[in-house]
Scaffold this motif. Structure first.
Motif, PDB file in Angstrom:
ATOM      1  N   PHE A 169       5.788   6.737   5.991  1.00 37.03           N
ATOM      2  CA  PHE A 169       5.222   7.911   6.654  1.00 37.03           C
ATOM      3  C   PHE A 169       6.295   8.979   6.858  1.00 37.03           C
ATOM      4  O   PHE A 169       7.439   8.682   7.214  1.00 37.03           O
ATOM      5  N   ILE A 170       5.908  10.229   6.688  1.00 40.91           N
ATOM      6  CA  ILE A 170       6.859  11.343   6.803  1.00 40.91           C
ATOM      7  C   ILE A 170       7.283  11.540   8.262  1.00 40.91           C
ATOM      8  O   ILE A 170       6.433  11.643   9.150  1.00 40.91           O
ATOM      9  N   VAL A 228      -0.077  12.691   9.765  1.00 43.11           N
ATOM     10  CA  VAL A 228       0.963  13.708   9.966  1.00 43.11           C
ATOM     11  C   VAL A 228       0.750  14.945   9.088  1.00 43.11           C
ATOM     12  O   VAL A 228       0.911  16.085   9.550  1.00 43.11           O
ATOM     13  N   GLU A 262      -8.610   7.176   3.182  1.00 35.88           N
ATOM     14  CA  GLU A 262      -7.603   6.161   3.520  1.00 35.88           C
ATOM     15  C   GLU A 262      -8.145   4.773   3.197  1.00 35.88           C
ATOM     16  O   GLU A 262      -9.243   4.410   3.626  1.00 35.88           O
ATOM     17  N   LEU A 263      -7.345   3.992   2.481  1.00 41.77           N
ATOM     18  CA  LEU A 263      -7.766   2.651   2.073  1.00 41.77           C
ATOM     19  C   LEU A 263      -7.571   1.616   3.183  1.00 41.77           C
ATOM     20  O   LEU A 263      -8.363   0.679   3.317  1.00 41.77           O
ATOM     21  N   TYR A 316       2.643   3.450  -5.846  1.00 46.08           N
ATOM     22  CA  TYR A 316       2.210   2.439  -6.824  1.00 46.08           C
ATOM     23  C   TYR A 316       1.036   2.936  -7.679  1.00 46.08           C
ATOM     24  O   TYR A 316       0.692   2.302  -8.677  1.00 46.08           O
ATOM     25  N   GLY A 334      -4.689   9.231   1.297  1.00 44.24           N
ATOM     26  CA  GLY A 334      -3.769   8.413   2.082  1.00 44.24           C
ATOM     27  C   GLY A 334      -3.166   9.153   3.262  1.00 44.24           C
ATOM     28  O   GLY A 334      -1.979   9.459   3.265  1.00 44.24           O
ATOM     29  N   PRO A 335      -3.956   9.429   4.304  1.00 41.24           N
ATOM     30  CA  PRO A 335      -3.434  10.181   5.452  1.00 41.24           C
ATOM     31  C   PRO A 335      -2.454   9.392   6.321  1.00 41.24           C
ATOM     32  O   PRO A 335      -1.713  10.007   7.103  1.00 41.24           O
ATOM     33  N   GLY A 336      -2.426   8.062   6.191  1.00 42.29           N
ATOM     34  CA  GLY A 336      -1.507   7.271   7.027  1.00 42.29           C
ATOM     35  C   GLY A 336      -1.875   7.437   8.494  1.00 42.29           C
ATOM     36  O   GLY A 336      -2.983   7.094   8.913  1.00 42.29           O
ATOM     37  N   ASP A 369     -11.017   3.397  -1.415  1.00 37.93           N
ATOM     38  CA  ASP A 369      -9.965   3.472  -2.429  1.00 37.93           C
ATOM     39  C   ASP A 369     -10.200   4.745  -3.243  1.00 37.93           C
ATOM     40  O   ASP A 369     -11.265   4.905  -3.848  1.00 37.93           O
ATOM     41  N   VAL A 370      -9.227   5.623  -3.263  1.00 37.17           N
ATOM     42  CA  VAL A 370      -9.403   6.911  -3.950  1.00 37.17           C
ATOM     43  C   VAL A 370      -9.776   6.725  -5.422  1.00 37.17           C
ATOM     44  O   VAL A 370     -10.466   7.555  -6.002  1.00 37.17           O
ATOM     45  N   LEU A 390       0.828  -1.217   0.000  1.00 43.15           N
ATOM     46  CA  LEU A 390       0.000   0.000   0.000  1.00 43.15           C
ATOM     47  C   LEU A 390       0.859   1.262   0.000  1.00 43.15           C
ATOM     48  O   LEU A 390       0.355   2.371   0.187  1.00 43.15           O
ATOM     49  N   GLY A 391       2.171   1.091  -0.187  1.00 45.69           N
ATOM     50  CA  GLY A 391       3.061   2.256  -0.291  1.00 45.69           C
ATOM     51  C   GLY A 391       3.152   3.034   1.010  1.00 45.69           C
ATOM     52  O   GLY A 391       3.164   4.267   1.002  1.00 45.69           O
ATOM     53  N   GLN A 392       3.195   2.300   2.132  1.00 46.35           N
ATOM     54  CA  GLN A 392       3.166   3.002   3.425  1.00 46.35           C
ATOM     55  C   GLN A 392       4.552   3.414   3.915  1.00 46.35           C
ATOM     56  O   GLN A 392       5.267   2.660   4.578  1.00 46.35           O
ATOM     57  N   ASN A 444       0.718  12.890   0.179  1.00 46.64           N
ATOM     58  CA  ASN A 444       1.940  12.124  -0.019  1.00 46.64           C
ATOM     59  C   ASN A 444       1.444  10.828  -0.646  1.00 46.64           C
ATOM     60  O   ASN A 444       0.994   9.928   0.049  1.00 46.64           O
TER      61      ASN A 444
HETATM   62  N1  SAM Z   1       0.141  10.873   4.436  1.00 43.04           N
HETATM   63  C1  SAM Z   1       0.963   9.953   5.218  1.00 43.04           C
HETATM   64  C2  SAM Z   1       2.350  10.514   5.362  1.00 43.04           C
HETATM   65  O1  SAM Z   1       2.688  11.411   4.578  1.00 43.04           O
HETATM   66  O2  SAM Z   1       3.088  10.067   6.224  1.00 43.04           O
HETATM   67  C3  SAM Z   1       1.009   8.557   4.568  1.00 43.04           C
HETATM   68  C4  SAM Z   1       1.491   8.521   3.160  1.00 43.04           C
HETATM   69  S1  SAM Z   1       1.807   6.894   2.557  1.00 43.04           S
HETATM   70  C5  SAM Z   1       3.029   7.256   1.343  1.00 43.04           C
HETATM   71  C6  SAM Z   1       0.423   6.510   1.510  1.00 43.04           C
HETATM   72  C7  SAM Z   1      -0.912   6.274   2.235  1.00 43.04           C
HETATM   73  O3  SAM Z   1      -1.911   6.009   1.241  1.00 43.04           O
HETATM   74  C8  SAM Z   1      -0.928   5.075   3.168  1.00 43.04           C
HETATM   75  O4  SAM Z   1      -1.567   5.447   4.366  1.00 43.04           O
HETATM   76  C9  SAM Z   1      -1.765   4.018   2.427  1.00 43.04           C
HETATM   77  O5  SAM Z   1      -2.442   3.136   3.286  1.00 43.04           O
HETATM   78  C10 SAM Z   1      -2.727   4.907   1.650  1.00 43.04           C
HETATM   79  N2  SAM Z   1      -3.262   4.309   0.407  1.00 43.04           N
HETATM   80  C11 SAM Z   1      -2.685   3.382  -0.396  1.00 43.04           C
HETATM   81  N3  SAM Z   1      -3.470   3.120  -1.455  1.00 43.04           N
HETATM   82  C12 SAM Z   1      -4.561   3.921  -1.336  1.00 43.04           C
HETATM   83  C13 SAM Z   1      -5.753   4.090  -2.127  1.00 43.04           C
HETATM   84  N4  SAM Z   1      -5.942   3.402  -3.262  1.00 43.04           N
HETATM   85  N5  SAM Z   1      -6.693   4.975  -1.688  1.00 43.04           N
HETATM   86  C14 SAM Z   1      -6.502   5.679  -0.541  1.00 43.04           C
HETATM   87  N6  SAM Z   1      -5.409   5.543   0.249  1.00 43.04           N
HETATM   88  C15 SAM Z   1      -4.459   4.679  -0.146  1.00 43.04           C
END
Ligand code: SAM
Length: 286
Positions: free
Chosen positions: A29-30, A60, A76-77, A129, A55-57, A101-102, A25-27, A125
């Motif tokens: 976090f900043i 932050v 957030e997914l 993927y 994707g607020p994670g 899912d966005v 899921l590309g997690q 952020n």
């Molecule tokens: N915003 C946070 C930060 O900057 O630390 C997290 C960013 S992290 C790179 C990406 C976030 O997008 C993760 O929380 C992940 O679970 C969420 N995510 C992944 N695929 C998604 C989707 N299709 N729709 C919504 N959120 C998604």
């Protein structure tokens, strides 16, 4: 009190919720405390502005946006992050977290229901993927937002913000330029994230154009032409477009001649007005 850029705080928070990072899921976090305030400022978060975050994670960036924007909606997914976000964003009454899912949610409805009377912007952020699919979905659907400020992989930023007609440009560069003005704002090194990804990142801003910068007789044809021109960059545009669109080579060469391009022209020889003129000249050849 939250300290969402402190690695020890984050690890304790996530351990309490039994959370493990998902690579899929590309997690990442900043954890650099300077990044989110800069992103919030660059996206124009302020009174009268509603910000859609993807994707607020753990929240932050969300908490920075919430401090200045009128309203924040964060999509957030990962269901496992919802109780974490309840905890970290509980103090804000201008934040709404939506699980989904966005790429599948009805973002028009979300904006209508939450940002009525507000100017809207996207800030995120992005999970890497789905960088291009998300950006293109936002632009192509003509979601009513003024700008899209996103962190993406550095190479993606270079491509998205390249000048059309340069070596770095691709079909996605042309598409983005058609809908928006793209600018690279700042780089963010891999060490600014937990866990650290293998790649560096950059924050870019796409300022959505009220009107396309070129006039097209057939928008769909334009994007098919662009896709073909950039599909095989070592081939001439004449060969790629003839094969890609099933148009005779003679007709494609005639269209090139009509816009002052030689038969041998390749992708990097076209700027946006030239690509538009090329597609327009092909309208009757199809
Ligand atoms: N915003 C946070 C930060 O900057 O630390 C997290 C960013 S992290 C790179 C990406 C976030 O997008 C993760 O929380 C992940 O679970 C969420 N995510 C992944 N695929 C998604 C989707 N299709 N729709 C919504 N959120 C998604």
């Amino acid at each position: 009190m939250n300290d969402l850029t402190n690695a020890a705080f984050i690890k304790a928070l996530l351990a309490r919720h039994g959370f493990r990072f998902s690579k899929a899921l590309g997690q990442n976090f900043i954890i650099d405390p300077t990044v989110c305030p800069r992103m919030a400022e660059c996206c124009g978060a302020g009174p009268g502005v509603g910000v859609l975050e993807i994707g607020p994670g753990i929240g932050v960036l969300t908490e920075q946006l919430a401090q200045t924007a009128e309203k924040v909606v964060a999509v957030e997914l990962d269901e496992r992050l919802l109780p974490v976000l309840d905890e970290t964003l509980g103090a804000f009454d201008n934040v709404r977290v939506i699980h989904g899912d966005v790429l599948k949610l009805d973002l028009f409805r979300i904006l209508e229901e939450n940002f009525f009377g507000l100017r809207a912007a996207v800030c995120a952020n992005l999970p890497y993927y789905i960088t291009s699919p998300v950006i293109m979905a936002l632009l192509e659907s003509r979601l009513p937002v003024e700008s899209i400020t996103v962190m993406v992989q550095k190479e993606a930023a270079d491509r998205l913000c390249a000048a059309v007609g340069s070596r770095d440009a691709g079909a996605v560069t042309v598409a983005v330029n058609y809908y928006a003005e793209a600018e690279k704002l700042f780089d963010v090194p891999a060490g600014s994230f937990l866990p650290a990804p293998k790649v560096n990142s950059s924050v870019i801003r796409l300022t959505v154009r009220p009107e396309p910068p070129v006039a097209l007789t057939d928008e769909k044809l334009f994007f098919r032409v662009v896709k073909s021109v950039f599909a095989q960059r070592r081939k001439t545009a004449a060969n790629s477009v003839s094969a890609g669109l099933g148009i005779s080579k003679a007709a494609v060469v005639a269209a090139l001649a009509a816009i002052g391009q030689p038969e041998t022209a390749r992708a990097e020889q076209f700027d946006l007005p030239q690509l538009a003129a090329f597609a327009n000249a092909l309208t009757d050849a199809e």
